[in-house]
Design a protein around this motif. Sequence first.
Motif, PDB file in Angstrom:
ATOM      1  N   LEU A  97       7.497  62.638  81.369  1.00  0.00           N
ATOM      2  CA  LEU A  97       7.740  63.806  80.629  1.00  0.00           C
ATOM      3  C   LEU A  97       8.173  62.742  79.017  1.00  0.00           C
ATOM      4  O   LEU A  97       7.461  63.620  78.071  1.00  0.00           O
TER       5      LEU A  97
ATOM      6  N   ALA B 233       6.690  69.478  76.267  1.00  0.00           N
ATOM      7  CA  ALA B 233       6.039  69.468  77.946  1.00  0.00           C
ATOM      8  C   ALA B 233       6.839  69.947  79.056  1.00  0.00           C
ATOM      9  O   ALA B 233       6.211  70.181  80.410  1.00  0.00           O
TER      10      ALA B 233
ATOM     11  N   GLU C  29       5.030  61.414  78.059  1.00  0.00           N
ATOM     12  CA  GLU C  29       4.023  62.518  77.821  1.00  0.00           C
ATOM     13  C   GLU C  29       4.496  63.005  76.133  1.00  0.00           C
ATOM     14  O   GLU C  29       3.852  63.278  75.680  1.00  0.00           O
ATOM     15  N   ALA C  30       5.873  63.237  75.859  1.00  0.00           N
ATOM     16  CA  ALA C  30       5.870  63.532  74.916  1.00  0.00           C
ATOM     17  C   ALA C  30       5.995  62.328  73.711  1.00  0.00           C
ATOM     18  O   ALA C  30       6.466  62.704  72.317  1.00  0.00           O
TER      19      ALA C  30
END
Length: 269
Positions: A166, A147, A169-170
């Motif tokens: 992030l 990401a 998102e990860a």
Amino acid sequence: MSRSKPIAVVSGVAVAAVLLGVVSYTATKPASPGAAGSSSVAEVSADPSAGVYAELEAYARRDASDKLALGRADAPVVLIEYADFKCGYCGKFARDTEPVLIEKYVDNGTLRIEWRNFPIFGEESEAVARASWAAGQQGRFWEFHRAAYAEGAKEKGFGKDRIAALAKEAGVPDAARFAKDSEGAAARAAVSADQEQGYSLGATSTPSFLINGRPIAGAQPLETFTETIEAAAKAARSAGAPKAPKPSEPAKASESADGAAKPGPDAAR
């Protein structure tokens, strides 16, 4: 590096430091108008031992519990990467080269990749380095890595809110723990240890690499890495190291030596 180490180790590190110090800037500086890619290409000899400093192989941790590593702990070849998430060339390596190396060499047990946080671009570099370590404590380092190195990610910066985004998102499961770990003493110590190791090798820019004791500076062409890995694997086999598993018995990057879940071939993109 401990002062109690044998003089041979110190000598090997000193030679590598000179190599990385000389090559590092020219290999990673912005290309001149009309030029393509890196301005310096590492030479790889057909002799597997050429350019290799055996003392530097000890920098590979080969720790099966290392959450910032991919591949078998007993792989014949270890690639150590010293990188910064704000480094454009590091992102290029992560998107274009590393996934190929994972599919070609990590998945069949030939290669292990060990990450070293080497933040050199200020406070945001330090913050995202600690965040990557914190993501790793929840088994999501490589997802965070992907990401953070996505096309255009570094242009958005790595402020507190962006780092939290992030992590989401990860797929980092515990956001509160992630935030706490990112600012904790353990994260700071881990990043500092990686950084000091990089500086001890003379790395002055990113990315910088060690492949079984062979220093490579800059986001070199894919061929430089494949040739170096092949040479290192050949040397390891000659020295009696275990051979990589047969194609019918692959050591997938999606499974570490301790059985923990790891990302697949596209993890580093």
